[in-house]
Design a protein around this motif. Structure first.
Motif, PDB file in Angstrom:
ATOM      1  N   LYS A 107       1.026  -1.136   0.068  1.00 52.62           N
ATOM      2  CA  LYS A 107       0.351   0.143  -0.291  1.00 52.62           C
ATOM      3  C   LYS A 107       0.628   1.234   0.173  1.00 52.62           C
ATOM      4  N   VAL A 108       0.406   2.176  -0.711  1.00 54.00           N
ATOM      5  CA  VAL A 108       1.155   3.599  -0.989  1.00 54.00           C
ATOM      6  C   VAL A 108       0.472   4.617  -0.888  1.00 54.00           C
ATOM      7  N   LEU A 109       0.650   5.680  -0.085  1.00 48.43           N
ATOM      8  CA  LEU A 109       0.153   6.631   0.642  1.00 48.43           C
ATOM      9  C   LEU A 109       0.878   8.251   0.459  1.00 48.43           C
ATOM     10  N   VAL A 110       0.032   8.634  -0.064  1.00 45.27           N
ATOM     11  CA  VAL A 110       0.793  10.337  -0.226  1.00 45.27           C
ATOM     12  C   VAL A 110      -0.156  11.290   0.549  1.00 45.27           C
ATOM     13  N   ASN A 111       0.363  11.656   1.329  1.00 42.05           N
ATOM     14  CA  ASN A 111      -0.788  12.759   2.181  1.00 42.05           C
ATOM     15  C   ASN A 111      -1.868  12.030   2.806  1.00 42.05           C
ATOM     16  N   GLY A 112      -1.282  10.576   3.185  1.00 38.07           N
ATOM     17  CA  GLY A 112      -2.230  10.147   4.302  1.00 38.07           C
ATOM     18  C   GLY A 112      -3.340   9.190   3.346  1.00 38.07           C
ATOM     19  N   ALA A 113      -3.273   9.428   2.041  1.00 40.29           N
ATOM     20  CA  ALA A 113      -4.812   8.684   0.928  1.00 40.29           C
ATOM     21  C   ALA A 113      -3.887   8.012  -0.271  1.00 40.29           C
ATOM     22  N   THR A 114      -4.728   7.141   0.505  1.00 42.25           N
ATOM     23  CA  THR A 114      -4.015   6.285  -0.494  1.00 42.25           C
ATOM     24  C   THR A 114      -4.716   6.212  -1.755  1.00 42.25           C
ATOM     25  N   ILE A 115      -2.488   5.889  -2.933  1.00 44.18           N
ATOM     26  CA  ILE A 115      -2.719   6.413  -4.663  1.00 44.18           C
ATOM     27  C   ILE A 115      -3.535   5.649  -4.615  1.00 44.18           C
ATOM     28  N   SER A 116      -4.285   5.775  -6.088  1.00 46.68           N
ATOM     29  CA  SER A 116      -5.315   4.831  -7.006  1.00 46.68           C
ATOM     30  C   SER A 116      -5.172   4.499  -8.315  1.00 46.68           C
ATOM     31  N   ASP A 117      -5.730   3.926  -8.908  1.00 45.59           N
ATOM     32  CA  ASP A 117      -4.943   2.528 -10.144  1.00 45.59           C
ATOM     33  C   ASP A 117      -6.244   2.418 -10.668  1.00 45.59           C
ATOM     34  N   ILE A 118      -7.464   3.161 -10.241  1.00 45.53           N
ATOM     35  CA  ILE A 118      -8.574   3.074 -11.121  1.00 45.53           C
ATOM     36  C   ILE A 118      -8.903   4.454 -12.409  1.00 45.53           C
ATOM     37  N   GLU A 119      -8.774   4.358 -13.351  1.00 43.24           N
ATOM     38  CA  GLU A 119      -9.090   5.226 -14.266  1.00 43.24           C
ATOM     39  C   GLU A 119     -11.023   5.563 -13.557  1.00 43.24           C
ATOM     40  N   ASP A 120     -11.205   6.948 -13.885  1.00 40.26           N
ATOM     41  CA  ASP A 120     -12.605   7.788 -13.790  1.00 40.26           C
ATOM     42  C   ASP A 120     -13.132   6.884 -14.714  1.00 40.26           C
ATOM     43  N   VAL A 121     -14.373   6.016 -14.442  1.00 42.63           N
ATOM     44  CA  VAL A 121     -14.389   5.134 -15.603  1.00 42.63           C
ATOM     45  C   VAL A 121     -15.704   5.973 -16.351  1.00 42.63           C
ATOM     46  N   GLU A 122     -16.577   6.712 -16.302  1.00 44.45           N
ATOM     47  CA  GLU A 122     -17.141   7.710 -16.930  1.00 44.45           C
ATOM     48  C   GLU A 122     -16.941   8.786 -17.471  1.00 44.45           C
ATOM     49  N   LYS A 123     -15.243   8.585 -18.170  1.00 45.56           N
ATOM     50  CA  LYS A 123     -14.400   9.299 -18.710  1.00 45.56           C
ATOM     51  C   LYS A 123     -14.434   8.165 -20.121  1.00 45.56           C
ATOM     52  N   ILE A 124     -14.036   6.528 -19.789  1.00 42.77           N
ATOM     53  CA  ILE A 124     -13.885   5.450 -21.259  1.00 42.77           C
ATOM     54  C   ILE A 124     -14.557   5.445 -21.392  1.00 42.77           C
ATOM     55  N   GLU A 125     -14.813   5.245 -22.458  1.00 47.49           N
ATOM     56  CA  GLU A 125     -15.599   5.405 -23.775  1.00 47.49           C
ATOM     57  C   GLU A 125     -15.373   3.091 -24.205  1.00 47.49           C
TER      58      GLU A 125
END
Length: 662
Positions: free
Chosen positions: A211-229
């Motif tokens: 787990k990697v956190l930046v300023n206490g928040a976990t990084i996310s590798d999930i794309e913004d599904v609403e922007k993916i066609e």
């Protein structure tokens, strides 16, 4: 005999540190990513990255803390301070003790911190012994004007603290890297930094124990599904498309064997709009979860079907075999793969074929989706289309479908083009062009340019006709001013159509929400006469525009201007105090005449500098006419050779009557 005093030294410094640290890792993402990969190789289950609020502060620091295996004093000397230390060779394995595939290979990433900081402080506690070691490296001391890559004499490293082995400390194992003396010009945006880190590592998709956190928040590798066609390989089934031979689908990923038997995993996505981010656009190659090749399109160039689709494409390929060869196939900074050797040719050939096929598929799917959108958009025009003869309607329908296949046209642009085509056909314009559109099976770049140019002509003509109409209205108003016939009804009309006299007010609308506040301020400033004034309050976004029309026959003198200034100033204060959405209040006073006295003229200039304009009707209309004429000139330049535009330009503006019923 007394115990030896612990010490650390580094033998390789000078230009080695400058080249492998400062020159190669000047991006905060690249530099910190290398330090995070070291934590992965140390079998850490968590890494915390802390970014400062102000990177320009002398006390600013970036901290990368992990709970990995840590190091003893001797390991700091043998591993960390040994430039080029090969962890894989030393351990005779390409796996960590916990079984992870190692990311580090060349033993130089530990110096990445010097790319963004002068000082690198290491605080490490060994999981094996509980021994704690704290030391600091200073880039200026290491480089020290050296012109050589290796110094014959070792350089003593500043040892801040050393605590001998202590089993009670093993529970606190791990390493903390602190970067100080930052060279960054600005703090990297935290959210963008988090997603950039995730895109580099792909760790969250494959590793539950990291787990990697930046300023206490976990990084996310999930794309913004609403922007993916579209997402391949999943979209093969979603759109009933044939699956390529040999492709196995594993959830969101495709699994294939290359011609040489090497196994790869891949996933490509197409966004709804152009990506506009070099870090995302194209296909990235990863080996053992770490970036090996920055986004590219497998060195394809020119003549690609659906070439515009490249700007919508973000892909990932996992090719672990690249990092498992006897010779290095990946550049030192892990930004590119050597595509000129035999070992990488099967992947390059596969990538070219897969990208080309998906670009064509994207183009077809976009056309299909736009055709459905056409049908939905055309439905409101069914009555208009119903008036066309069947052959004409068939031509227009086919023309719209051809437009739908233009990949460079987004949804909003397509809506405008479709409306222009329908309007042009109804008006008897550009029928030959629309016929050509209807017959076009494919659309090359030259045809696209022609369509867009004609669309520009249509849009410019429509806009120019509207501008000409506004100019005619202004001429009519100017005639009324000359005849002193500017009655209240006309003032009311202008109040309801402010864009008539100021093109820049086209986005403004009448604002009723603060009427009570406006009346309250007007009463306070104008007393009993406040209700005899004609006020117009317009809004656009966070801006308010207050227009005051003085009664016919009155001349704006010093007293009028003073009261007007107090009115706008007090309204500004009241609006801000009301905690409304508005943050800017400007004013315009319009009178039949402005006093010609020198002090009044000076007062007007002062007010204008404070966004409180004052003018008479002739001046207002003169300014409006100049602005609309300038707007017309811009439109004319978009279609200078069009005969209809030339006719509009040559025609003189004719006075047009106006009434409250218009």
């Amino acid at each position: 005999m007394s115990a030896a005093v612990p010490c650390l030294e580094i033998r390789f410094h000078g230009r080695v540190i400058e080249h492998l640290g400062i020159d190669m890792y000047q991006s905060p993402v690249a530099a910190i990513a290398e330090l995070v990969s070291n934590a992965w190789d140390a079998d850490a289950s968590q890494v915390d990255v802390t970014l400062p609020d102000n990177v320009k502060s002398d006390s600013a620091r970036i901290v990368i803390s992990d709970n990995g295996e840590g190091m003893t004093l001797q390991q700091c000397q043998d591993r960390y301070l040994n430039v080029g230390y090969n962890r894989r060779r030393d351990r005779e394995s390409d796996r960590t003790p916990a079984g992870r595939p190692m990311m580090g290979r060349k033993g130089i990433g530990k110096f990445a911190g010097f790319g963004i900081a002068r000082f690198v402080e290491v605080d490490t506690t060994s999981k094996e012994t509980g021994e704690r070691t704290v030391f600091r490296l200073d880039a200026e001391v290491l480089i020290d004007g050296s012109s050589s890559y290796a110094n014959s004499e070792p350089l003593t490293v500043e040892l801040i603290r050393h605590e001998p082995a202590d089993p009670s400390r093993t529970k606190d194992h791990g390493t903390v890297i602190t970067l100080q003396g930052l060279s960054l010009k600005q703090r990297p945006p935290v959210e963008r930094f988090r997603t950039s880190m995730a895109r580099r590592f792909l760790l969250l998709e494959r590793s539950d124990d990291f787990k990697v956190l930046v300023n206490g928040a976990t990084i996310s590798d999930i794309e913004d599904v609403e922007k993916i066609e579209f997402s391949f390989p999943r979209s093969y089934a979603e759109y009933d498309l044939p699956v390529p031979a040999g492709l196995e689908i594993d959830g969101e990923w495709g699994v294939e064997k290359l011609s040489d038997g090497s196994r790869i995993r891949w996933r490509f996505v197409f966004y709804r709009e152009p990506i506009g981010d070099d870090e995302l656009t194209g296909v990235s190659i990863f080996s053992h979860h770490k970036l090996s090749q920055r986004p590219f399109i497998f060195n394809l160039s020119g003549g690609l079907g659906g070439q515009t689709a490249i700007h919508y494409l973000s892909g990932r390929v996992e090719a672990d075999f690249l990092d498992e060869q006897d010779k290095d196939l990946i550049s030192t900074e892990r930004q590119r793969v050597n595509w000129d050797v035999d070992e990488t040719q099967p992947l390059l050939e596969w990538g070219r074929a897969r990208v080309q096929a998906l670009l064509r598929t994207w183009q077809d799917l976009r056309a299909r989706g736009k055709k459905e959108a056409i049908e939905n958009r055309i439905r409101p025009f069914s009555q208009r289309l119903g008036k066309l003869e069947r052959p004409e309607r068939r031509v227009v329908d086919k023309a719209l479908l051809s437009l739908a296949k233009l990949p460079a046209v987004n949804e909003d642009q397509f809506a405008d083009l479709a409306e222009s085509v329908l309007t042009a056909w109804e008006g008897g314009r550009l029928k030959s062009l629309i016929d050509e559109l209807a017959e076009a099976e494919t659309m090359d770049s030259e045809a696209l340019v022609a369509i867009l140019m004609q669309s520009q002509v249509m849009s410019a003509l429509h806009a120019a006709e509207r501008v000409k109409s506004q100019l005619n209205l202004i001429v009519g108003l100017e005639e009324r001013v000359k005849r002193r016939a500017l009655e209240l009804e006309v003032r009311d009309y202008i109040a309801e159509h402010p864009w008539l006299i100021q093109p820049r007010w086209d986005t403004f609308k009448v604002e009723r929400g603060i009427d009570p506040l406006v009346k309250e301020v007007a009463k306070a400033v104008y007393g009993d006469a406040w209700n005899a004034r004609v006020d117009l309050v317009l809004s656009s976004g966070s801006q308010l525009l207050v227009v005051e029309f003085m009664r016919p026959g009155l001349k704006a003198d010093w007293d009028h201007l003073n009261r007007y200034e107090r009115y706008v100033t007090r309204l500004r204060t009241a609006v801000i105090a009301s905690d409304s959405q508005f943050r800017m209040v400007t004013g315009l006073l319009v009178a039949d005449h402005i006093d010609r006295a020198a002090d009044v003229a000076s007062k007007v200039q002062t007010l204008r500098s404070q966004d409180m304009d004052a003018t008479d009707w002739p001046g207002l209309l003169r300014q409006a006419r100049r602005q609309w004429e300038a707007y017309f000139d811009i439109l004319r330049d978009r279609a200078p050779d069009d005969s209809r535009m030339q006719q509009l330009a040559e025609g003189q503006a004719e006075p047009r009557s106006i009434s409250a019923e218009d």
